[in-house]
Design a protein around this motif. Structure first.
Motif, PDB file in Angstrom:
ATOM      1  N   LYS A  17       1.103  -1.365  -0.048  1.00 33.01           N
ATOM      2  CA  LYS A  17       0.188  -0.084  -0.381  1.00 33.01           C
ATOM      3  C   LYS A  17       0.476   1.015  -0.137  1.00 33.01           C
ATOM      4  O   LYS A  17       0.629   2.248  -0.796  1.00 33.01           O
ATOM      5  CB  LYS A  17      -1.297   0.185   1.102  1.00 33.01           C
ATOM      6  CG  LYS A  17      -1.946   0.763   1.106  1.00 33.01           C
ATOM      7  CD  LYS A  17      -2.666   0.348   1.947  1.00 33.01           C
ATOM      8  CE  LYS A  17      -3.926   2.511   2.476  1.00 33.01           C
ATOM      9  NZ  LYS A  17      -4.824   2.031   4.115  1.00 33.01           N
ATOM     10  N   GLU A  18       2.094   0.746   0.827  1.00 35.47           N
ATOM     11  CA  GLU A  18       2.660   2.364   1.018  1.00 35.47           C
ATOM     12  C   GLU A  18       2.990   2.711  -0.829  1.00 35.47           C
ATOM     13  O   GLU A  18       3.806   3.411  -1.189  1.00 35.47           O
ATOM     14  CB  GLU A  18       3.676   2.279   2.087  1.00 35.47           C
ATOM     15  CG  GLU A  18       3.270   2.108   3.552  1.00 35.47           C
ATOM     16  CD  GLU A  18       4.113   1.910   4.651  1.00 35.47           C
ATOM     17  OE1 GLU A  18       3.903   2.569   5.780  1.00 35.47           O
ATOM     18  OE2 GLU A  18       5.211   1.548   4.705  1.00 35.47           O
ATOM     19  N   ALA A  20       2.857   1.873  -3.623  1.00 32.07           N
ATOM     20  CA  ALA A  20       1.306   2.176  -4.052  1.00 32.07           C
ATOM     21  C   ALA A  20       0.994   3.659  -4.283  1.00 32.07           C
ATOM     22  O   ALA A  20       1.044   4.061  -4.651  1.00 32.07           O
ATOM     23  CB  ALA A  20       0.076   1.389  -3.854  1.00 32.07           C
ATOM     24  N   ILE A  21       0.669   3.893  -2.858  1.00 31.10           N
ATOM     25  CA  ILE A  21       1.324   5.386  -2.662  1.00 31.10           C
ATOM     26  C   ILE A  21       1.974   6.449  -2.540  1.00 31.10           C
ATOM     27  O   ILE A  21       1.982   7.529  -3.768  1.00 31.10           O
ATOM     28  CB  ILE A  21       0.716   5.950  -0.687  1.00 31.10           C
ATOM     29  CG1 ILE A  21      -0.596   5.345  -0.653  1.00 31.10           C
ATOM     30  CG2 ILE A  21       1.104   7.158  -1.079  1.00 31.10           C
ATOM     31  CD1 ILE A  21      -1.164   5.084   0.630  1.00 31.10           C
ATOM     32  N   ARG A  23       4.693   6.285  -5.567  1.00 38.25           N
ATOM     33  CA  ARG A  23       3.735   5.730  -6.815  1.00 38.25           C
ATOM     34  C   ARG A  23       3.142   6.531  -7.857  1.00 38.25           C
ATOM     35  O   ARG A  23       3.633   7.107  -8.198  1.00 38.25           O
ATOM     36  CB  ARG A  23       3.567   3.801  -7.578  1.00 38.25           C
ATOM     37  CG  ARG A  23       4.924   3.461  -7.404  1.00 38.25           C
ATOM     38  CD  ARG A  23       4.846   2.040  -8.029  1.00 38.25           C
ATOM     39  NE  ARG A  23       5.781   0.985  -8.244  1.00 38.25           N
ATOM     40  CZ  ARG A  23       5.889  -0.340  -7.472  1.00 38.25           C
ATOM     41  NH1 ARG A  23       4.926  -1.134  -7.847  1.00 38.25           N
ATOM     42  NH2 ARG A  23       7.054  -0.808  -7.751  1.00 38.25           N
ATOM     43  N   ASN A  24       2.436   6.551  -6.921  1.00 41.67           N
ATOM     44  CA  ASN A  24       1.000   7.507  -7.227  1.00 41.67           C
ATOM     45  C   ASN A  24       1.770   8.805  -7.233  1.00 41.67           C
ATOM     46  O   ASN A  24       1.358  10.194  -7.700  1.00 41.67           O
ATOM     47  CB  ASN A  24      -0.179   7.627  -6.735  1.00 41.67           C
ATOM     48  CG  ASN A  24      -1.064   6.900  -7.402  1.00 41.67           C
ATOM     49  OD1 ASN A  24      -1.569   6.599  -8.474  1.00 41.67           O
ATOM     50  ND2 ASN A  24      -2.742   6.894  -6.892  1.00 41.67           N
ATOM     51  N   ARG A  25       2.315   9.339  -6.235  1.00 38.50           N
ATOM     52  CA  ARG A  25       2.512  10.368  -5.392  1.00 38.50           C
ATOM     53  C   ARG A  25       3.854  11.222  -6.795  1.00 38.50           C
ATOM     54  O   ARG A  25       4.117  12.310  -7.163  1.00 38.50           O
ATOM     55  CB  ARG A  25       3.788  10.713  -4.196  1.00 38.50           C
ATOM     56  CG  ARG A  25       2.258  10.758  -3.126  1.00 38.50           C
ATOM     57  CD  ARG A  25       2.908  11.115  -1.763  1.00 38.50           C
ATOM     58  NE  ARG A  25       2.175  10.552  -0.613  1.00 38.50           N
ATOM     59  CZ  ARG A  25       2.139  10.503   0.708  1.00 38.50           C
ATOM     60  NH1 ARG A  25       3.385  10.989   0.692  1.00 38.50           N
ATOM     61  NH2 ARG A  25       1.457  11.004   1.183  1.00 38.50           N
ATOM     62  N   GLN A  27       3.635   9.091  -9.855  1.00 36.72           N
ATOM     63  CA  GLN A  27       3.819  10.127 -10.859  1.00 36.72           C
ATOM     64  C   GLN A  27       2.711  11.511 -11.430  1.00 36.72           C
ATOM     65  O   GLN A  27       2.697  12.169 -12.194  1.00 36.72           O
ATOM     66  CB  GLN A  27       2.490   8.557 -11.034  1.00 36.72           C
ATOM     67  CG  GLN A  27       1.566   9.116 -12.670  1.00 36.72           C
ATOM     68  CD  GLN A  27       0.803   7.636 -12.704  1.00 36.72           C
ATOM     69  OE1 GLN A  27      -0.234   6.891 -11.328  1.00 36.72           O
ATOM     70  NE2 GLN A  27       0.602   7.196 -13.863  1.00 36.72           N
ATOM     71  N   ASP A  28       1.840  11.704 -10.291  1.00 37.94           N
ATOM     72  CA  ASP A  28       1.548  12.557  -9.889  1.00 37.94           C
ATOM     73  C   ASP A  28       2.843  14.024  -9.354  1.00 37.94           C
ATOM     74  O   ASP A  28       2.220  15.187 -10.666  1.00 37.94           O
ATOM     75  CB  ASP A  28       0.744  13.066  -8.707  1.00 37.94           C
ATOM     76  CG  ASP A  28      -0.417  12.241  -8.545  1.00 37.94           C
ATOM     77  OD1 ASP A  28      -1.074  11.632  -9.599  1.00 37.94           O
ATOM     78  OD2 ASP A  28      -1.124  12.461  -7.540  1.00 37.94           O
ATOM     79  N   THR A  30       5.294  13.769 -11.990  1.00 36.59           N
ATOM     80  CA  THR A  30       5.863  13.256 -13.248  1.00 36.59           C
ATOM     81  C   THR A  30       4.521  14.559 -13.754  1.00 36.59           C
ATOM     82  O   THR A  30       5.264  15.499 -14.782  1.00 36.59           O
ATOM     83  CB  THR A  30       6.448  12.277 -13.599  1.00 36.59           C
ATOM     84  OG1 THR A  30       7.217  11.486 -12.432  1.00 36.59           O
ATOM     85  CG2 THR A  30       6.500  12.249 -14.848  1.00 36.59           C
TER      86      THR A  30
END
Length: 112
Positions: A17-18, A20-21, A23-25, A27-28, A30
């Motif tokens: 979960k951490e 994924a979070i 990676r999301n950050r 990606q955002d 980027t």
């Protein structure tokens, strides 16, 4: 008994979960970086076009100024030439005789 003030050691491995979070950050971040880079490129292109327009305007005004300065100098030369001619005319014998003729006409009331 566990002391509440002692920090708990983090687990050496991040959970899914951490990850994924994060990676999301990433990606955002980027995406935002790319968006800002695109916006900056657009602004730079617009400013470059505006700069070129201003440069062309300056060139036009400089050219017009040079033409105006040349015309001004030509007019000054012409004025000087005409003043010289007028001075020469007024100091000629004919002009002096003309001047006296008009004075005589006024004296005898022959002028209109």
């Amino acid at each position: 008994m566990t002391n509440n003030f002692e920090p708990q050691s983090p687990s050496p491995l991040a959970t899914d979960k951490e990850i994924a979070i994060l990676r999301n950050r990433l990606q955002d971040a980027t995406f935002e970086t790319n968006r800002l880079r695109d916006e900056l490129e657009k602004i730079e292109a617009r400013h470059q076009r505006e700069l070129e327009t201003v440069k062309r305007g300056i060139e036009t005004l400089t050219s017009r100024l040079e033409v105006s300065q040349t015309l001004h100098q030509n007019l000054n030369n012409e004025i000087t030439e005409l003043q010289t001619k007028l001075l020469a005319m007024e100091s000629s014998k004919f002009w002096r005789l003309r001047h006296y003729w008009f004075r005589i006409k006024r004296k005898f009331g022959l002028s209109r």
